[in-house]
Design an enzyme around this catalytic site. Structure first.
Site, mmCIF file in Angstrom:
data_model
loop_
_atom_site.group_PDB
_atom_site.id
_atom_site.type_symbol
_atom_site.label_atom_id
_atom_site.label_comp_id
_atom_site.label_asym_id
_atom_site.label_seq_id
_atom_site.Cartn_x
_atom_site.Cartn_y
_atom_site.Cartn_z
ATOM 1 N N HIS A 51 0.816 -1.218 0.000
ATOM 2 C CA HIS A 51 0.000 0.000 0.000
ATOM 3 C C HIS A 51 0.848 1.265 0.000
ATOM 4 O O HIS A 51 0.401 2.333 0.439
ATOM 5 C CB HIS A 51 -0.964 0.003 1.189
ATOM 6 C CG HIS A 51 -2.360 0.366 0.823
ATOM 7 N ND1 HIS A 51 -2.988 1.489 1.295
ATOM 8 C CD2 HIS A 51 -3.258 -0.234 0.004
ATOM 9 C CE1 HIS A 51 -4.208 1.571 0.808
ATOM 10 N NE2 HIS A 51 -4.398 0.534 0.013
ATOM 11 N N HIS A 53 -5.739 -3.946 -11.253
ATOM 12 C CA HIS A 53 -6.220 -3.523 -9.936
ATOM 13 C C HIS A 53 -7.729 -3.343 -9.993
ATOM 14 O O HIS A 53 -8.258 -2.801 -10.954
ATOM 15 C CB HIS A 53 -5.549 -2.192 -9.584
ATOM 16 C CG HIS A 53 -5.978 -1.578 -8.303
ATOM 17 N ND1 HIS A 53 -6.835 -0.502 -8.249
ATOM 18 C CD2 HIS A 53 -5.650 -1.862 -7.021
ATOM 19 C CE1 HIS A 53 -7.014 -0.142 -6.993
ATOM 20 N NE2 HIS A 53 -6.314 -0.948 -6.218
#
Length: 389
Positions: free
Chosen positions: A197, A298
Protein backbone atom coordinates in the site's frame (compact mmCIF):
# COMPACT_ATOMS: atom_id res chain seq x y z
CA UNK A 1 -25.25 6.97 -33.50
CA UNK A 2 -24.95 10.31 -31.70
CA UNK A 3 -24.38 10.84 -27.99
CA UNK A 4 -27.36 12.63 -26.46
CA UNK A 5 -26.54 12.59 -22.76
CA UNK A 6 -24.05 11.39 -20.13
CA UNK A 7 -25.39 10.74 -16.64
CA UNK A 8 -23.92 9.61 -13.35
CA UNK A 9 -25.40 7.40 -10.65
CA UNK A 10 -23.65 7.43 -7.27
CA UNK A 11 -24.09 4.36 -5.06
CA UNK A 12 -22.65 4.31 -1.54
CA UNK A 13 -20.76 1.11 -0.66
CA UNK A 14 -19.30 2.20 2.69
CA UNK A 15 -15.59 2.84 2.07
CA UNK A 16 -16.28 3.92 -1.50
CA UNK A 17 -19.04 5.63 -3.41
CA UNK A 18 -19.38 3.79 -6.69
CA UNK A 19 -19.79 6.21 -9.59
CA UNK A 20 -21.70 4.57 -12.44
CA UNK A 21 -21.68 6.37 -15.78
CA UNK A 22 -24.47 6.05 -18.36
CA UNK A 23 -23.90 7.24 -21.93
CA UNK A 24 -27.11 7.57 -23.98
CA UNK A 25 -27.51 7.78 -27.76
CA UNK A 26 -30.14 8.89 -30.26
CA UNK A 27 -30.73 5.27 -31.31
CA UNK A 28 -31.92 4.16 -27.89
CA UNK A 29 -28.72 2.26 -27.12
CA UNK A 30 -26.87 3.18 -23.96
CA UNK A 31 -23.82 1.93 -22.15
CA UNK A 32 -22.66 1.66 -18.56
CA UNK A 33 -19.21 2.46 -17.19
CA UNK A 34 -17.67 3.06 -13.78
CA UNK A 35 -15.58 5.98 -12.53
CA UNK A 36 -15.16 5.26 -8.83
CA UNK A 37 -12.46 7.20 -6.97
CA UNK A 38 -12.22 7.14 -3.20
CA UNK A 39 -12.76 10.44 -1.37
CA UNK A 40 -13.08 12.27 -4.70
CA UNK A 41 -16.68 11.39 -5.59
CA UNK A 42 -18.05 14.90 -6.07
CA UNK A 43 -14.96 15.96 -7.98
CA UNK A 44 -15.25 13.07 -10.45
CA UNK A 45 -18.98 13.67 -10.99
CA UNK A 46 -18.14 17.31 -11.69
CA UNK A 47 -15.39 16.32 -14.13
CA UNK A 48 -17.81 14.07 -16.03
CA UNK A 49 -20.25 16.98 -16.30
CA UNK A 50 -17.40 19.18 -17.57
CA UNK A 51 -16.48 16.62 -20.24
CA UNK A 52 -20.05 16.07 -21.38
CA UNK A 53 -20.35 19.18 -23.60
CA UNK A 54 -17.31 18.01 -25.56
CA UNK A 55 -19.07 14.76 -26.49
CA UNK A 56 -22.74 15.62 -27.03
CA UNK A 57 -23.54 15.14 -30.73
CA UNK A 58 -20.42 13.03 -31.40
CA UNK A 59 -20.70 9.54 -32.88
CA UNK A 60 -20.50 7.06 -30.00
CA UNK A 61 -18.79 4.51 -32.24
CA UNK A 62 -15.66 6.65 -32.70
CA UNK A 63 -14.20 5.68 -29.36
CA UNK A 64 -10.55 6.52 -30.01
CA UNK A 65 -11.56 9.91 -31.38
CA UNK A 66 -13.68 10.58 -28.30
CA UNK A 67 -10.80 9.58 -26.02
CA UNK A 68 -8.59 12.04 -27.89
CA UNK A 69 -11.19 14.79 -27.53
CA UNK A 70 -11.53 14.26 -23.79
CA UNK A 71 -7.76 14.16 -23.29
CA UNK A 72 -6.60 16.89 -25.66
CA UNK A 73 -9.50 19.34 -25.56
CA UNK A 74 -9.32 19.51 -21.79
CA UNK A 75 -6.23 21.73 -22.38
CA UNK A 76 -4.88 21.24 -18.86
CA UNK A 77 -2.98 18.06 -18.13
CA UNK A 78 -5.43 15.68 -16.48
CA UNK A 79 -4.74 14.13 -13.09
CA UNK A 80 -6.45 11.12 -11.57
CA UNK A 81 -9.81 12.91 -11.23
CA UNK A 82 -9.97 13.79 -14.92
CA UNK A 83 -8.61 10.42 -16.04
CA UNK A 84 -11.14 8.60 -13.86
CA UNK A 85 -13.94 10.61 -15.46
CA UNK A 86 -12.64 9.70 -18.93
CA UNK A 87 -12.34 6.04 -17.90
CA UNK A 88 -15.99 5.75 -16.91
CA UNK A 89 -17.14 7.29 -20.17
CA UNK A 90 -14.77 5.14 -22.24
CA UNK A 91 -16.00 1.91 -20.64
CA UNK A 92 -19.60 2.92 -21.35
CA UNK A 93 -18.75 3.64 -25.00
CA UNK A 94 -17.31 0.15 -25.45
CA UNK A 95 -20.47 -1.26 -23.86
CA UNK A 96 -22.52 0.59 -26.49
CA UNK A 97 -20.29 -0.63 -29.30
CA UNK A 98 -20.62 -4.24 -28.21
CA UNK A 99 -24.41 -3.97 -27.96
CA UNK A 100 -24.60 -2.38 -31.41
CA UNK A 101 -22.60 -5.23 -32.95
CA UNK A 102 -24.13 -7.99 -30.86
CA UNK A 103 -20.74 -9.05 -29.49
CA UNK A 104 -19.15 -9.07 -26.02
CA UNK A 105 -16.57 -6.35 -25.52
CA UNK A 106 -13.74 -8.85 -25.23
CA UNK A 107 -14.27 -9.91 -28.84
CA UNK A 108 -13.96 -6.28 -29.96
CA UNK A 109 -10.68 -5.97 -28.06
CA UNK A 110 -9.12 -8.79 -30.08
CA UNK A 111 -10.89 -11.91 -28.92
CA UNK A 112 -10.13 -14.73 -26.51
CA UNK A 113 -6.62 -15.38 -25.24
CA UNK A 114 -7.71 -17.39 -22.14
CA UNK A 115 -10.45 -19.95 -21.51
CA UNK A 116 -11.11 -18.71 -17.97
CA UNK A 117 -9.87 -15.91 -15.73
CA UNK A 118 -8.16 -16.62 -12.40
CA UNK A 119 -9.30 -14.44 -9.50
CA UNK A 120 -8.08 -13.46 -6.09
CA UNK A 121 -9.75 -11.59 -3.29
CA UNK A 122 -8.86 -10.05 0.06
CA UNK A 123 -9.55 -11.07 3.63
CA UNK A 124 -13.23 -10.76 4.42
CA UNK A 125 -13.84 -10.86 0.63
CA UNK A 126 -12.88 -7.18 0.67
CA UNK A 127 -14.72 -5.83 3.72
CA UNK A 128 -12.67 -2.76 4.69
CA UNK A 129 -11.92 -3.64 8.32
CA UNK A 130 -10.71 -7.12 7.38
CA UNK A 131 -8.53 -5.70 4.60
CA UNK A 132 -6.91 -2.72 6.29
CA UNK A 133 -6.92 -3.81 9.95
CA UNK A 134 -5.06 -7.07 9.44
CA UNK A 135 -2.03 -6.90 11.70
CA UNK A 136 -2.91 -9.72 14.12
CA UNK A 137 -1.57 -13.09 13.02
CA UNK A 138 -4.26 -15.47 14.24
CA UNK A 139 -7.06 -13.35 12.82
CA UNK A 140 -5.33 -13.10 9.43
CA UNK A 141 -4.97 -16.87 9.24
CA UNK A 142 -8.60 -17.41 10.24
CA UNK A 143 -9.86 -15.01 7.60
CA UNK A 144 -7.54 -16.46 4.94
CA UNK A 145 -8.96 -19.94 5.53
CA UNK A 146 -12.47 -18.51 5.26
CA UNK A 147 -11.59 -17.07 1.83
CA UNK A 148 -10.26 -20.44 0.66
CA UNK A 149 -13.43 -22.16 1.83
CA UNK A 150 -15.42 -20.00 -0.63
CA UNK A 151 -13.45 -21.48 -3.55
CA UNK A 152 -10.67 -18.97 -4.14
CA UNK A 153 -7.19 -20.34 -4.73
CA UNK A 154 -5.45 -16.99 -4.32
CA UNK A 155 -5.68 -14.15 -1.80
CA UNK A 156 -4.08 -10.83 -0.95
CA UNK A 157 -3.09 -9.49 2.46
CA UNK A 158 -2.26 -5.98 3.65
CA UNK A 159 -0.19 -6.45 6.81
CA UNK A 160 2.81 -4.18 6.32
CA UNK A 161 2.80 -1.82 9.32
CA UNK A 162 2.55 1.96 9.07
CA UNK A 163 6.19 3.08 8.95
CA UNK A 164 8.25 6.00 7.73
CA UNK A 165 11.77 5.80 6.28
CA UNK A 166 13.14 2.98 8.43
CA UNK A 167 11.79 -0.30 9.78
CA UNK A 168 12.51 -1.70 13.22
CA UNK A 169 13.67 -5.26 13.75
CA UNK A 170 10.48 -5.94 15.72
CA UNK A 171 8.31 -4.82 12.77
CA UNK A 172 10.27 -6.84 10.22
CA UNK A 173 10.21 -9.98 12.37
CA UNK A 174 6.48 -9.62 12.96
CA UNK A 175 5.83 -9.55 9.20
CA UNK A 176 8.21 -12.47 8.66
CA UNK A 177 6.42 -14.55 11.30
CA UNK A 178 2.97 -13.65 10.02
CA UNK A 179 3.82 -14.57 6.44
CA UNK A 180 5.48 -17.80 7.49
CA UNK A 181 2.51 -18.89 9.57
CA UNK A 182 0.08 -17.88 6.83
CA UNK A 183 1.93 -19.96 4.26
CA UNK A 184 2.01 -22.91 6.62
CA UNK A 185 -1.74 -22.60 7.24
CA UNK A 186 -2.88 -22.34 3.61
CA UNK A 187 -0.32 -24.66 2.04
CA UNK A 188 1.69 -24.40 -1.15
CA UNK A 189 -1.23 -24.61 -3.57
CA UNK A 190 -2.63 -21.18 -2.61
CA UNK A 191 -1.18 -18.03 -4.13
CA UNK A 192 -0.52 -15.21 -1.66
CA UNK A 193 0.06 -11.60 -2.67
CA UNK A 194 1.20 -8.91 -0.23
CA UNK A 195 0.05 -5.32 -0.76
CA UNK A 196 2.44 -2.83 0.84
CA UNK A 197 0.00 0.00 0.00
CA UNK A 198 2.97 2.31 -0.52
CA UNK A 199 3.62 2.44 3.23
CA UNK A 200 7.44 2.28 3.30
CA UNK A 201 8.87 5.77 2.95
CA UNK A 202 12.13 4.50 1.45
CA UNK A 203 13.37 1.80 -0.88
CA UNK A 204 15.62 0.36 1.82
CA UNK A 205 12.72 -0.13 4.24
CA UNK A 206 10.70 -1.82 1.49
CA UNK A 207 13.57 -4.22 0.74
CA UNK A 208 13.81 -5.22 4.41
CA UNK A 209 10.17 -6.31 4.43
CA UNK A 210 10.36 -8.02 1.04
CA UNK A 211 13.34 -10.08 2.17
CA UNK A 212 11.32 -11.16 5.20
CA UNK A 213 8.51 -12.34 2.91
CA UNK A 214 10.59 -14.14 0.30
CA UNK A 215 10.91 -17.54 2.06
CA UNK A 216 7.10 -17.94 1.79
CA UNK A 217 7.19 -17.28 -1.98
CA UNK A 218 4.53 -14.61 -2.57
CA UNK A 219 3.10 -14.54 -6.07
CA UNK A 220 4.06 -10.87 -6.04
CA UNK A 221 4.57 -7.95 -3.68
CA UNK A 222 2.64 -4.84 -4.61
CA UNK A 223 3.18 -1.07 -4.47
CA UNK A 224 6.12 -1.42 -2.11
CA UNK A 225 6.84 2.33 -2.27
CA UNK A 226 4.80 5.32 -3.36
CA UNK A 227 4.25 5.64 -7.14
CA UNK A 228 6.28 8.01 -9.27
CA UNK A 229 9.85 6.80 -8.71
CA UNK A 230 10.65 4.14 -11.31
CA UNK A 231 14.40 4.40 -10.63
CA UNK A 232 13.86 3.41 -7.00
CA UNK A 233 11.60 0.55 -8.11
CA UNK A 234 14.32 -0.73 -10.42
CA UNK A 235 16.81 -0.63 -7.56
CA UNK A 236 14.39 -2.61 -5.38
CA UNK A 237 13.78 -5.16 -8.13
CA UNK A 238 17.52 -5.73 -8.51
CA UNK A 239 17.82 -6.57 -4.80
CA UNK A 240 14.94 -9.02 -4.36
CA UNK A 241 14.00 -12.48 -5.58
CA UNK A 242 10.20 -12.35 -5.75
CA UNK A 243 8.06 -10.65 -8.44
CA UNK A 244 7.41 -6.92 -8.00
CA UNK A 245 4.13 -5.24 -8.98
CA UNK A 246 2.78 -1.70 -9.20
CA UNK A 247 0.46 0.47 -11.25
CA UNK A 248 -2.87 1.07 -9.50
CA UNK A 249 -2.07 4.78 -9.16
CA UNK A 250 -0.54 5.25 -12.60
CA UNK A 251 -3.07 6.86 -14.93
CA UNK A 252 -1.66 6.62 -18.46
CA UNK A 253 0.50 4.58 -20.79
CA UNK A 254 3.08 7.37 -20.57
CA UNK A 255 3.41 6.87 -16.81
CA UNK A 256 3.76 3.10 -17.20
CA UNK A 257 6.33 3.51 -19.95
CA UNK A 258 9.01 4.71 -17.51
CA UNK A 259 8.69 1.49 -15.51
CA UNK A 260 8.64 -0.64 -18.64
CA UNK A 261 11.71 1.02 -20.16
CA UNK A 262 13.70 0.37 -16.98
CA UNK A 263 12.29 -3.16 -16.55
CA UNK A 264 11.58 -1.92 -13.01
CA UNK A 265 8.64 -4.26 -12.34
CA UNK A 266 7.50 -7.77 -13.20
CA UNK A 267 3.74 -7.17 -13.00
CA UNK A 268 1.79 -4.09 -14.10
CA UNK A 269 -1.51 -3.30 -12.38
CA UNK A 270 -3.53 -0.81 -14.42
CA UNK A 271 -6.96 0.09 -13.07
CA UNK A 272 -9.44 0.45 -15.92
CA UNK A 273 -11.41 3.01 -13.92
CA UNK A 274 -8.39 5.30 -13.56
CA UNK A 275 -6.07 4.76 -16.54
CA UNK A 276 -8.43 5.78 -19.36
CA UNK A 277 -10.74 2.79 -19.70
CA UNK A 278 -10.34 0.04 -22.28
CA UNK A 279 -8.76 2.34 -24.86
CA UNK A 280 -5.70 3.21 -22.80
CA UNK A 281 -5.53 -0.09 -20.92
CA UNK A 282 -5.06 -1.99 -24.19
CA UNK A 283 -2.05 0.19 -24.98
CA UNK A 284 -0.62 -0.44 -21.52
CA UNK A 285 -1.08 -4.20 -21.88
CA UNK A 286 0.63 -4.25 -25.26
CA UNK A 287 3.55 -2.14 -24.03
CA UNK A 288 3.96 -4.44 -21.01
CA UNK A 289 4.01 -7.50 -23.26
CA UNK A 290 6.84 -6.03 -25.34
CA UNK A 291 8.83 -5.51 -22.14
CA UNK A 292 8.13 -9.04 -20.88
CA UNK A 293 5.90 -7.79 -18.05
CA UNK A 294 2.65 -9.42 -16.93
CA UNK A 295 -0.72 -7.76 -16.26
CA UNK A 296 -2.75 -8.13 -13.04
CA UNK A 297 -5.38 -5.38 -13.12
CA UNK A 298 -6.22 -3.52 -9.94
CA UNK A 299 -9.89 -3.57 -8.91
CA UNK A 300 -11.25 -2.99 -5.40
CA UNK A 301 -14.19 -1.06 -6.89
CA UNK A 302 -17.78 -1.73 -7.90
CA UNK A 303 -19.37 -4.47 -10.00
CA UNK A 304 -19.12 -2.65 -13.34
CA UNK A 305 -15.38 -2.20 -12.78
CA UNK A 306 -15.04 -5.93 -12.20
CA UNK A 307 -16.92 -6.86 -15.34
CA UNK A 308 -14.88 -4.39 -17.39
CA UNK A 309 -11.67 -5.92 -16.04
CA UNK A 310 -12.92 -9.38 -16.98
CA UNK A 311 -13.42 -8.38 -20.63
CA UNK A 312 -9.97 -6.78 -20.67
CA UNK A 313 -8.34 -9.85 -19.12
CA UNK A 314 -9.85 -12.22 -21.68
CA UNK A 315 -8.27 -10.26 -24.54
CA UNK A 316 -4.87 -9.64 -22.86
CA UNK A 317 -2.29 -12.38 -23.59
CA UNK A 318 0.05 -11.39 -20.74
CA UNK A 319 -2.74 -11.41 -18.14
CA UNK A 320 -1.86 -13.18 -14.84
CA UNK A 321 -4.61 -12.80 -12.24
CA UNK A 322 -7.57 -10.50 -11.47
CA UNK A 323 -8.43 -8.72 -8.22
CA UNK A 324 -12.06 -8.87 -7.03
CA UNK A 325 -13.81 -7.61 -3.90
CA UNK A 326 -17.39 -7.98 -2.66
CA UNK A 327 -17.44 -5.08 -0.25
CA UNK A 328 -21.15 -5.01 0.70
CA UNK A 329 -23.78 -7.75 1.24
CA UNK A 330 -25.94 -6.43 -1.62
CA UNK A 331 -23.04 -6.42 -4.12
CA UNK A 332 -24.83 -8.93 -6.36
CA UNK A 333 -28.16 -7.10 -6.24
CA UNK A 334 -27.11 -3.82 -7.79
CA UNK A 335 -26.41 -5.26 -11.27
CA UNK A 336 -27.92 -8.03 -13.35
CA UNK A 337 -25.50 -10.16 -15.34
CA UNK A 338 -22.68 -10.96 -12.91
CA UNK A 339 -20.01 -13.19 -14.51
CA UNK A 340 -20.19 -16.90 -13.78
CA UNK A 341 -17.73 -17.67 -10.95
CA UNK A 342 -16.52 -21.25 -10.51
CA UNK A 343 -13.73 -22.54 -8.27
CA UNK A 344 -11.90 -19.23 -8.18
CA UNK A 345 -12.25 -18.50 -11.90
CA UNK A 346 -14.54 -16.33 -13.99
CA UNK A 347 -15.94 -18.00 -17.10
CA UNK A 348 -16.22 -16.10 -20.35
CA UNK A 349 -19.42 -14.09 -20.88
CA UNK A 350 -21.09 -14.18 -24.30
CA UNK A 351 -23.73 -11.41 -23.91
CA UNK A 352 -23.34 -8.28 -26.06
CA UNK A 353 -21.39 -5.38 -24.65
CA UNK A 354 -20.44 -5.79 -21.01
CA UNK A 355 -23.45 -8.05 -20.58
CA UNK A 356 -24.76 -6.27 -17.49
CA UNK A 357 -27.60 -3.96 -16.51
CA UNK A 358 -27.88 -1.72 -13.46
CA UNK A 359 -30.78 -2.31 -11.10
CA UNK A 360 -31.51 1.36 -10.51
CA UNK A 361 -34.09 0.58 -7.82
CA UNK A 362 -31.47 -1.16 -5.70
CA UNK A 363 -28.93 1.55 -6.47
CA UNK A 364 -31.35 4.22 -5.28
CA UNK A 365 -31.51 2.55 -1.87
CA UNK A 366 -27.84 3.44 -1.30
CA UNK A 367 -27.41 7.14 -2.10
CA UNK A 368 -24.21 9.11 -1.72
CA UNK A 369 -22.67 9.36 1.74
CA UNK A 370 -19.41 10.91 2.80
CA UNK A 371 -16.79 8.18 2.76
CA UNK A 372 -15.36 7.33 6.21
CA UNK A 373 -11.94 8.80 6.93
CA UNK A 374 -11.01 6.82 10.04
CA UNK A 375 -9.32 4.08 8.01
CA UNK A 376 -6.83 6.52 6.48
CA UNK A 377 -6.45 8.63 9.62
CA UNK A 378 -4.99 5.51 11.23
CA UNK A 379 -1.83 6.10 9.18
CA UNK A 380 0.08 7.79 12.01
CA UNK A 381 3.09 6.35 13.83
CA UNK A 382 3.80 6.53 17.57
CA UNK A 383 5.48 9.94 17.54
CA UNK A 384 2.55 11.53 15.69
CA UNK A 385 4.17 11.57 12.24
CA UNK A 386 1.68 11.28 9.38
CA UNK A 387 2.68 8.41 7.09
CA UNK A 388 1.20 6.84 3.98
CA UNK A 389 -2.01 4.85 4.36
Amino acid sequence: MRITDIKTLVVNAHLRNWIFVKVETDQGLYGWGEATLEWKTRAVVGAINDLKPLLIGEDARDITRLSEIMTKHSFWQLGVIGKTAISGIDIALWDIRGKALGEPVWRLLGGKTHDKIKLYTHLGLGESTAVYDSLETNRVIEQALEVIETGYRALKVVFIPYINYTASLREVKHVENMMGRLREAVGNDIDIMVDFHGRPGSASAAVQFIKALEPAHPLFVEEVIQPGDPMAMRDIRNKILCPLATGERLTSAAEFEKYFMLRAIDVAQPDLCHCGGFTEAMRIGAMAAVAGIGIAPHNPLGPIAGVAALHYDIATPNFIIQERMEVVPWFHDVIDGHPDLRNGYWLLPEEPGLGIEINEDVAAQHPYKQEPTNVIQAATISDGTIVHW
